[in-house]
Design a protein around this motif. Sequence first.
Motif, PDB file in Angstrom:
ATOM      1  N   GLY A   8      15.001  10.585 -32.224  1.00  0.00           N
ATOM      2  CA  GLY A   8      13.755  10.153 -31.598  1.00  0.00           C
ATOM      3  C   GLY A   8      13.083   9.059 -32.405  1.00  0.00           C
ATOM      4  O   GLY A   8      13.741   8.183 -32.980  1.00  0.00           O
ATOM      5  N   ASP A  35      21.379  13.260 -27.398  1.00  0.00           N
ATOM      6  CA  ASP A  35      20.672  12.505 -26.346  1.00  0.00           C
ATOM      7  C   ASP A  35      21.559  11.482 -25.654  1.00  0.00           C
ATOM      8  O   ASP A  35      21.138  10.850 -24.694  1.00  0.00           O
ATOM      9  CB  ASP A  35      19.548  11.664 -26.977  1.00  0.00           C
ATOM     10  CG  ASP A  35      18.349  12.463 -27.392  1.00  0.00           C
ATOM     11  OD1 ASP A  35      18.417  13.690 -27.332  1.00  0.00           O
ATOM     12  OD2 ASP A  35      17.341  11.834 -27.781  1.00  0.00           O
ATOM     13  N   ILE A  44      25.637   5.187 -24.134  1.00  0.00           N
ATOM     14  CA  ILE A  44      24.350   4.812 -24.721  1.00  0.00           C
ATOM     15  C   ILE A  44      23.991   5.864 -25.756  1.00  0.00           C
ATOM     16  O   ILE A  44      24.045   7.059 -25.473  1.00  0.00           O
ATOM     17  CB  ILE A  44      23.285   4.727 -23.609  1.00  0.00           C
ATOM     18  CG1 ILE A  44      23.729   3.629 -22.654  1.00  0.00           C
ATOM     19  CG2 ILE A  44      21.899   4.432 -24.175  1.00  0.00           C
ATOM     20  CD1 ILE A  44      23.089   3.655 -21.342  1.00  0.00           C
ATOM     21  N   PRO A  46      20.958   6.506 -27.918  1.00  0.00           N
ATOM     22  CA  PRO A  46      19.594   6.040 -28.225  1.00  0.00           C
ATOM     23  C   PRO A  46      19.157   6.251 -29.666  1.00  0.00           C
ATOM     24  O   PRO A  46      18.534   5.361 -30.258  1.00  0.00           O
ATOM     25  CB  PRO A  46      18.714   6.861 -27.270  1.00  0.00           C
ATOM     26  CG  PRO A  46      19.613   7.226 -26.146  1.00  0.00           C
ATOM     27  CD  PRO A  46      20.970   7.421 -26.763  1.00  0.00           C
ATOM     28  N   ASP A  47      19.476   7.402 -30.243  1.00  0.00           N
ATOM     29  CA  ASP A  47      18.955   7.668 -31.591  1.00  0.00           C
ATOM     30  C   ASP A  47      19.696   6.862 -32.651  1.00  0.00           C
ATOM     31  O   ASP A  47      19.122   6.508 -33.688  1.00  0.00           O
ATOM     32  CB  ASP A  47      19.005   9.169 -31.891  1.00  0.00           C
ATOM     33  CG  ASP A  47      17.977   9.928 -31.057  1.00  0.00           C
ATOM     34  OD1 ASP A  47      17.124   9.275 -30.419  1.00  0.00           O
ATOM     35  OD2 ASP A  47      18.022  11.168 -31.026  1.00  0.00           O
ATOM     36  N   PHE A 117      18.911   4.756 -13.900  1.00  0.00           N
ATOM     37  CA  PHE A 117      17.622   5.454 -14.081  1.00  0.00           C
ATOM     38  C   PHE A 117      16.988   5.219 -15.445  1.00  0.00           C
ATOM     39  O   PHE A 117      15.797   5.457 -15.616  1.00  0.00           O
ATOM     40  CB  PHE A 117      17.756   6.957 -13.788  1.00  0.00           C
ATOM     41  CG  PHE A 117      18.300   7.788 -14.940  1.00  0.00           C
ATOM     42  CD1 PHE A 117      19.661   7.855 -15.161  1.00  0.00           C
ATOM     43  CD2 PHE A 117      17.452   8.502 -15.770  1.00  0.00           C
ATOM     44  CE1 PHE A 117      20.165   8.621 -16.215  1.00  0.00           C
ATOM     45  CE2 PHE A 117      17.941   9.266 -16.823  1.00  0.00           C
ATOM     46  CZ  PHE A 117      19.304   9.323 -17.042  1.00  0.00           C
ATOM     47  N   MET A 118      17.779   4.742 -16.418  1.00  0.00           N
ATOM     48  CA  MET A 118      17.154   4.363 -17.694  1.00  0.00           C
ATOM     49  C   MET A 118      17.076   2.849 -17.718  1.00  0.00           C
ATOM     50  O   MET A 118      17.977   2.178 -17.212  1.00  0.00           O
ATOM     51  CB  MET A 118      17.993   4.849 -18.884  1.00  0.00           C
ATOM     52  CG  MET A 118      18.055   6.352 -18.984  1.00  0.00           C
ATOM     53  SD  MET A 118      19.183   6.903 -20.281  1.00  0.00           S
ATOM     54  CE  MET A 118      18.189   6.643 -21.751  1.00  0.00           C
ATOM     55  N   GLU A 119      16.002   2.325 -18.290  1.00  0.00           N
ATOM     56  CA  GLU A 119      15.884   0.863 -18.359  1.00  0.00           C
ATOM     57  C   GLU A 119      16.740   0.368 -19.531  1.00  0.00           C
ATOM     58  O   GLU A 119      16.418   0.632 -20.683  1.00  0.00           O
ATOM     59  CB  GLU A 119      14.422   0.472 -18.570  1.00  0.00           C
ATOM     60  CG  GLU A 119      14.225  -1.020 -18.593  1.00  0.00           C
ATOM     61  CD  GLU A 119      12.829  -1.390 -19.042  1.00  0.00           C
ATOM     62  OE1 GLU A 119      11.850  -1.018 -18.371  1.00  0.00           O
ATOM     63  OE2 GLU A 119      12.723  -2.057 -20.092  1.00  0.00           O
ATOM     64  N   ILE A 120      17.798  -0.304 -19.201  1.00  0.00           N
ATOM     65  CA  ILE A 120      18.668  -0.846 -20.247  1.00  0.00           C
ATOM     66  C   ILE A 120      18.445  -2.354 -20.303  1.00  0.00           C
ATOM     67  O   ILE A 120      18.708  -3.062 -19.324  1.00  0.00           O
ATOM     68  CB  ILE A 120      20.169  -0.544 -19.950  1.00  0.00           C
ATOM     69  CG1 ILE A 120      20.394   0.958 -19.675  1.00  0.00           C
ATOM     70  CG2 ILE A 120      21.048  -1.051 -21.100  1.00  0.00           C
ATOM     71  CD1 ILE A 120      20.107   1.878 -20.838  1.00  0.00           C
ATOM     72  N   ASP A 124      20.360  -5.013 -25.269  1.00  0.00           N
ATOM     73  CA  ASP A 124      20.691  -3.610 -25.547  1.00  0.00           C
ATOM     74  C   ASP A 124      22.044  -3.279 -24.890  1.00  0.00           C
ATOM     75  O   ASP A 124      22.938  -2.688 -25.501  1.00  0.00           O
ATOM     76  CB  ASP A 124      19.568  -2.737 -24.956  1.00  0.00           C
ATOM     77  CG  ASP A 124      19.646  -1.274 -25.369  1.00  0.00           C
ATOM     78  OD1 ASP A 124      20.439  -0.949 -26.270  1.00  0.00           O
ATOM     79  OD2 ASP A 124      18.909  -0.456 -24.792  1.00  0.00           O
ATOM     80  N   PHE A 179      19.036  16.042 -21.144  1.00  0.00           N
ATOM     81  CA  PHE A 179      17.743  15.692 -21.761  1.00  0.00           C
ATOM     82  C   PHE A 179      17.182  14.377 -21.217  1.00  0.00           C
ATOM     83  O   PHE A 179      15.974  14.269 -20.959  1.00  0.00           O
ATOM     84  CB  PHE A 179      17.880  15.616 -23.287  1.00  0.00           C
ATOM     85  CG  PHE A 179      16.638  15.081 -23.952  1.00  0.00           C
ATOM     86  CD1 PHE A 179      15.515  15.876 -24.103  1.00  0.00           C
ATOM     87  CD2 PHE A 179      16.575  13.764 -24.389  1.00  0.00           C
ATOM     88  CE1 PHE A 179      14.353  15.375 -24.684  1.00  0.00           C
ATOM     89  CE2 PHE A 179      15.424  13.252 -24.970  1.00  0.00           C
ATOM     90  CZ  PHE A 179      14.313  14.059 -25.122  1.00  0.00           C
ATOM     91  N   GLN A 180      18.041  13.363 -21.030  1.00  0.00           N
ATOM     92  CA  GLN A 180      17.506  12.058 -20.586  1.00  0.00           C
ATOM     93  C   GLN A 180      16.941  12.137 -19.171  1.00  0.00           C
ATOM     94  O   GLN A 180      15.982  11.441 -18.849  1.00  0.00           O
ATOM     95  CB  GLN A 180      18.574  10.956 -20.669  1.00  0.00           C
ATOM     96  CG  GLN A 180      19.032  10.607 -22.078  1.00  0.00           C
ATOM     97  CD  GLN A 180      17.948  10.033 -22.982  1.00  0.00           C
ATOM     98  OE1 GLN A 180      16.830   9.755 -22.576  1.00  0.00           O
ATOM     99  NE2 GLN A 180      18.296   9.882 -24.245  1.00  0.00           N
ATOM    100  N   TRP A 183      13.591  13.942 -19.573  1.00  0.00           N
ATOM    101  CA  TRP A 183      12.580  13.168 -20.288  1.00  0.00           C
ATOM    102  C   TRP A 183      12.239  11.868 -19.557  1.00  0.00           C
ATOM    103  O   TRP A 183      11.080  11.608 -19.228  1.00  0.00           O
ATOM    104  CB  TRP A 183      13.107  12.902 -21.710  1.00  0.00           C
ATOM    105  CG  TRP A 183      12.285  12.010 -22.574  1.00  0.00           C
ATOM    106  CD1 TRP A 183      12.702  10.872 -23.195  1.00  0.00           C
ATOM    107  CD2 TRP A 183      10.911  12.181 -22.949  1.00  0.00           C
ATOM    108  NE1 TRP A 183      11.676  10.326 -23.924  1.00  0.00           N
ATOM    109  CE2 TRP A 183      10.563  11.107 -23.780  1.00  0.00           C
ATOM    110  CE3 TRP A 183       9.930  13.135 -22.631  1.00  0.00           C
ATOM    111  CZ2 TRP A 183       9.288  10.954 -24.318  1.00  0.00           C
ATOM    112  CZ3 TRP A 183       8.644  12.977 -23.165  1.00  0.00           C
ATOM    113  CH2 TRP A 183       8.349  11.908 -24.000  1.00  0.00           C
ATOM    114  N   VAL A 184      13.262  11.078 -19.250  1.00  0.00           N
ATOM    115  CA  VAL A 184      13.003   9.746 -18.691  1.00  0.00           C
ATOM    116  C   VAL A 184      12.644   9.829 -17.198  1.00  0.00           C
ATOM    117  O   VAL A 184      11.676   9.217 -16.746  1.00  0.00           O
ATOM    118  CB  VAL A 184      14.223   8.811 -18.897  1.00  0.00           C
ATOM    119  CG1 VAL A 184      14.044   7.486 -18.183  1.00  0.00           C
ATOM    120  CG2 VAL A 184      14.466   8.576 -20.386  1.00  0.00           C
TER     121      VAL A 184
END
Length: 330
Positions: A8, A35, A44, A46-47, A117-120, A124, A179-180, A183-184
């Motif tokens: 995180g 994650d 992906i 993220p951490d 659904f996640m902003e990439i 990135d 989790f994503q 959360w997202v």
Amino acid sequence: MVTFLSGGTGTPKLLDGAAISFSPDETTVIANTGDDVELGGLLISPDVDTLIFQGGGVLDRERWWGVKGDTTRTNTALHDIGEAMGLDEGPTFLPEEKQTEGRDIAEWRRFSGAREFMEIGDRDRAVHITRTSLLDQGHTLSEVTDELAKGFGLTIDLLPMSDDPVASLIHTDEGVMHFQEFWVARGAEPSVESVEFRGSSSAEPAPGVLDALAEDVVIGPSNPVTSIGPMLAVPGIADALWETNVVAVSPFVEGEAFSGPVAQLMEAVGAEPNSAGLETAYPFADALIVDEDDDTEFDVPVVKTDIEIDDREDAARVTKAVEAALEEVR
Ligand code: FO1
């Protein structure tokens, strides 16, 4: 030598100050990979990426994920075309049989890239294309992470917790979701019943992880359940922590978590959603860093300071407290 456990935004924020006490070439950071998701075929992480972008000086420090000033042209185009085609808004978790087909590393975290659904961000995404391509060429996640870290000029050692798939799945009143997605896409709204780290029992610590855990260990103010929990679920990691000096920094100020869905996740694993719950989450901890206004009584030594980290000066102050705690428990 010192080893940080990170996930995180909490531990990366602390790492902003780490170099004042710990030389970067004597610092290892182990990142959560629970994650991670595969989105439209790209892995992906993220951490891991927050640490890579932070070390490379390109992190978006408003959000603490992604690249600062990144454009989102591909992400926008994916939404435009998906909408024109009337595709489901998603997130579209691929069907059960697809979760265990294809790359092992993506098991139980495989999403469609349609209407992403996640902003990439575009830059990135270049990292995700590179990571996934190198994985497909036969490299392990830790090898690729090391190459990426070098490419971004990192001076610390960065290790993913495992080269095996561990998927953080949240069991909620609305069903089980990664989790994503929780959360997202769902803003942590569904009520949490339990948390599962699927794959963890057959996962192994990545090369170098157990050696790094033989050094002094600092658990930063990350979410104990979804950022640190996946690491503790990998056989061998918790055992190693019982054998070494561990200092954990509380992610709670006066019972309030810094960020993210910490409280309901702590309750779901039977821990109090405040600093008292840290002793349940981290029974191997030898000392804790808690906020100066925190009156909780602990069984282990405590160093108190203002633990809120908004800038490098704050990070340096908390790092000093970590150093003092390590000196006390050595
Ligand atoms: N968090 C969001 O709230 N919305 C997003 O669209 C989003 C995209 C994203 C893309 C790449 C990345 O590395 C992180 C991203 N995050 C996003 C952050 C991420 O969901 C979590 O904050 C971390 O997994 C928690 O450690």
